[in-house]
Enzyme design. Structure first.
Site, short mmCIF file in Angstrom:
data_model
loop_
_atom_site.label_atom_id
_atom_site.label_comp_id
_atom_site.label_asym_id
_atom_site.label_seq_id
_atom_site.Cartn_x
_atom_site.Cartn_y
_atom_site.Cartn_z
N TRP A 273 1.48 5.99 -3.35
CA TRP A 273 1.61 4.51 -3.06
C TRP A 273 0.39 4.02 -2.13
O TRP A 273 0.07 2.92 -2.20
CB TRP A 273 3.16 4.26 -2.30
CG TRP A 273 3.22 2.83 -1.85
CD1 TRP A 273 3.63 1.86 -2.71
CD2 TRP A 273 3.08 2.57 -0.55
NE1 TRP A 273 3.86 0.79 -1.79
CE2 TRP A 273 3.33 0.98 -0.53
CE3 TRP A 273 2.40 2.67 0.55
CZ2 TRP A 273 3.35 0.12 0.61
CZ3 TRP A 273 2.36 1.96 1.63
CH2 TRP A 273 2.69 0.80 1.75
N HIS A 274 0.06 4.86 -1.20
CA HIS A 274 -1.09 4.34 -0.17
C HIS A 274 -2.45 4.07 -0.97
O HIS A 274 -3.11 3.26 -0.23
CB HIS A 274 -1.20 5.38 0.99
CG HIS A 274 -0.16 5.46 1.97
ND1 HIS A 274 1.14 5.95 1.65
CD2 HIS A 274 0.04 4.78 3.11
CE1 HIS A 274 1.91 5.91 2.57
NE2 HIS A 274 1.25 5.01 3.59
N GLY A 275 -2.62 4.43 -1.99
CA GLY A 275 -4.01 4.22 -2.45
C GLY A 275 -4.27 5.05 -3.99
O GLY A 275 -3.78 6.25 -4.01
N TYR B 266 -3.98 -1.56 1.08
CA TYR B 266 -2.73 -0.82 0.38
C TYR B 266 -2.06 -2.21 -0.39
O TYR B 266 -1.21 -1.65 -1.08
CB TYR B 266 -2.06 0.07 1.21
CG TYR B 266 -2.79 1.30 1.83
CD1 TYR B 266 -3.96 1.80 1.30
CD2 TYR B 266 -2.59 1.38 3.22
CE1 TYR B 266 -4.64 2.68 1.82
CE2 TYR B 266 -3.31 2.34 3.82
CZ TYR B 266 -4.25 2.98 3.01
OH TYR B 266 -5.02 3.93 3.94
#
Length: 523
Positions: A369-371, A523
């Protein structure tokens, strides 16, 4: 006397004189206000988003607050005004992508109404699936398409040319808010919004739109419906949190980032193992101060408007275990992953092996999810492994009595071990590649050179002081900050304004020449 008035004549100015006078006034006004420059500042600029720590935001938000206050007697106009400002705020970060945000608003509102009026399970399940497909589909295209394509190209030994895809700011945050809204209606935890303005207000609300917290509709919709007015207590608490967030962000995070942390992570082989270790500790407190600083400011700004957002950080480095850490770090995301991923996977209502796999997979997805980088996946796997290991150790070790659990040496040992395990994971989060991580580990293991500590202290004294300030603010007893906030609240409005002005003056003096974006903005 009559002679005097008879000699007095009132002469109307010539029209040419009036034009000349007005022309001079307009020229002077144009000199004071460079309209071309003002227009360029207010337009979208990918290099200069509208951030909480910029002078432009301070000016615009001050004007916004004045108008917001004037509109307090008309809830509808006030909502429209906030929505327009929120869309402009988002436009300054993502240009035409604000239409994507509006599209999600329309989609959620319509799907929510259909879901609320439908009783057929197949229809209800289909609506939830459609919402998830829409939101996850946007994430895959905007955020992960190039990552997936490059990975396939690498495995097939083909050339890879990255597609020019603009990533809408905060897309990971507003898609999660969208999913939680529809799922909560499906579960019966809330009713669908019947007022379109209210839902648009919720999803576009500017304080948390770019970098969280991940606000849920069930926590906000009732407040939006009431159209609250900020009390004096909320205003003083909001100002206190904004000042705390600015200090964390500008004085600690930004300063140690550009002057030390970035240099170490860019070329770890050029620094001793001791300096690499300090770089890791530096990034750990930098990330905390940067992200929690944004959350503090977002919560503080919302309070000034009369809205309460939930706390997003609770001194995470005081944690005595990885499990406790993830209850204190990015609380809104951790709880979201628990409620909408971990529990639907089965949670712990299954075999131990399956429960451990659920925990690990949840953290793996949380990392992704962060990148769009496999380093984030590795970071998620590291934290998932820590959580599983902690649960396995707890299952085979005897339970410690409460009185023994609070002994200072046990607490200090647990905090020390947990903090360093989390800091190791931060290497994967910050480094660009596993090669960089390998270089850092090599320097720490084989070229530590503790003897350079005095030179490091002398050469980086301001860095050391900034890091010390960050860790001091974090590890100091919670009651200290509560007492400080209480003293600030007890002051008159004039004193509070003076304190705020002094903090802003300090921020202006200390900040970097170039505005440093918030880390989680990407993000």
């Amino acid at each position: 006397m009559n002679d005097f008035f008879s000699d007095f004549k009132f002469v109307l100015p010539d029209l040419d004189d009036i034009r000349e006078f007005l022309g001079k006034c307009l020229d002077k006004f144009a000199q004071w206000f460079d309209f071309d420059r003002i227009e360029s500042v207010l337009r979208y600029d990918s290099n200069n988003p509208l951030l909480f720590n910029t002078g432009l935001f301070l000016l615009l938000f001050t004007a916004f607050l004045l108008l917001y206050r004037l509109l307090r007697f008309s809830p509808t106009l006030k909502k429209i005004f906030v929505i327009l400002f929120s869309l402009y705020f988002y436009y300054k970060s993502s240009a035409e992508c604000c239409f994507i945000l509006l599209g999600v608003c329309v989609s959620d509102y319509v799907l929510g109404l259909i879901l609320g009026n439908s009783h057929r399970k197949s229809v209800r399940t289909g609506i939830v699936a459609l919402n998830v497909v829409i939101n996850v589909g946007m994430l895959v295209y905007f955020k992960y398409f190039n990552l997936l394509y490059s990975t396939i190209a690498n495995f097939s030994s083909r050339d890879f040319d990255a597609f020019d895809i603009i990533l809408p700011a905060g897309i990971s945050f507003f898609t999660f808010r969208s999913i939680s809204y529809i799922v909560d209606i499906y579960r019966g935890d809330m009713k669908p919004a019947t007022n379109f303005l209210n839902y648009v207000f919720f999803l576009t609300f500017f304080p948390p739109i770019l970098a969280g917290p991940v606000v849920r509709a069930r926590d906000m919709m009732d407040q939006i419906e009431e159209s609250p007015v900020a009390t004096r207590r909320m205003v003083s608490a909001g100002l206190f949190m904004i000042m705390a967030g600015l200090i964390k962000k500008v004085i600690v995070a930004d300063y140690i980032s550009g002057n030390f942390v970035d240099r170490v992570f860019d070329n770890p082989s050029m620094y001793s193992g001791f300096e690499n270790l300090m770089g890791i500790y530096g990034f750990t407190i930098q990330l905390y101060c940067d992200f929690s600083g944004y959350s503090d400011m977002a919560i503080g700004i919302a309070l000034l408007l009369g809205y309460k957002l939930k706390m997003n950080f609770d001194a995470p480095f005081k944690s005595q275990s990885p499990t406790e850490y993830w209850r204190r770090w990015h609380i809104s995301l951790s709880s979201w992953l628990r409620d909408y991923l971990y529990i639907p996977m089965g949670g712990n209502r299954c075999s131990k092996a399956r429960a451990h796999m659920n925990v690990f997979n949840t953290m793996l997805i949380g990392g992704l999810w962060h990148g769009a980088s496999w380093m984030y996946v590795i970071w998620g796997a590291w934290n998932g492994g820590l959580l599983v290991a902690h649960k396995m150790i707890r299952s085979v070790t005897p339970r410690v009595k409460e009185e023994n659990r609070r002994k200072w040496w046990r607490v200090a040992t647990n905090v020390f071990i947990t903090f360093n395990l989390i800091a190791v994971g931060m290497m994967f989060f910050r480094a660009r590649s596993l090669e960089q991580v390998g270089d850092m580990v090599h320097q720490i293991v084989y070229n530590f050179h503790l003897s350079v500590a005095p030179q490091f202290l002398e050469g980086y004294i301001l860095i050391v002081l900034a890091m010390a300030l960050g860790y001091f603010m974090h590890f100091s007893p919670k009651k200290w900050s509560e007492q400080l906030e209480e003293k600030y609240h007890a002051q008159s409005g004039l004193v509070q304004a003076v304190v705020l002005a002094l903090v802003l003056l300090l921020i202006i003096q200390v900040r970097q020449s170039d505005i440093v974006p918030f880390i989680y903005l990407q993000y």
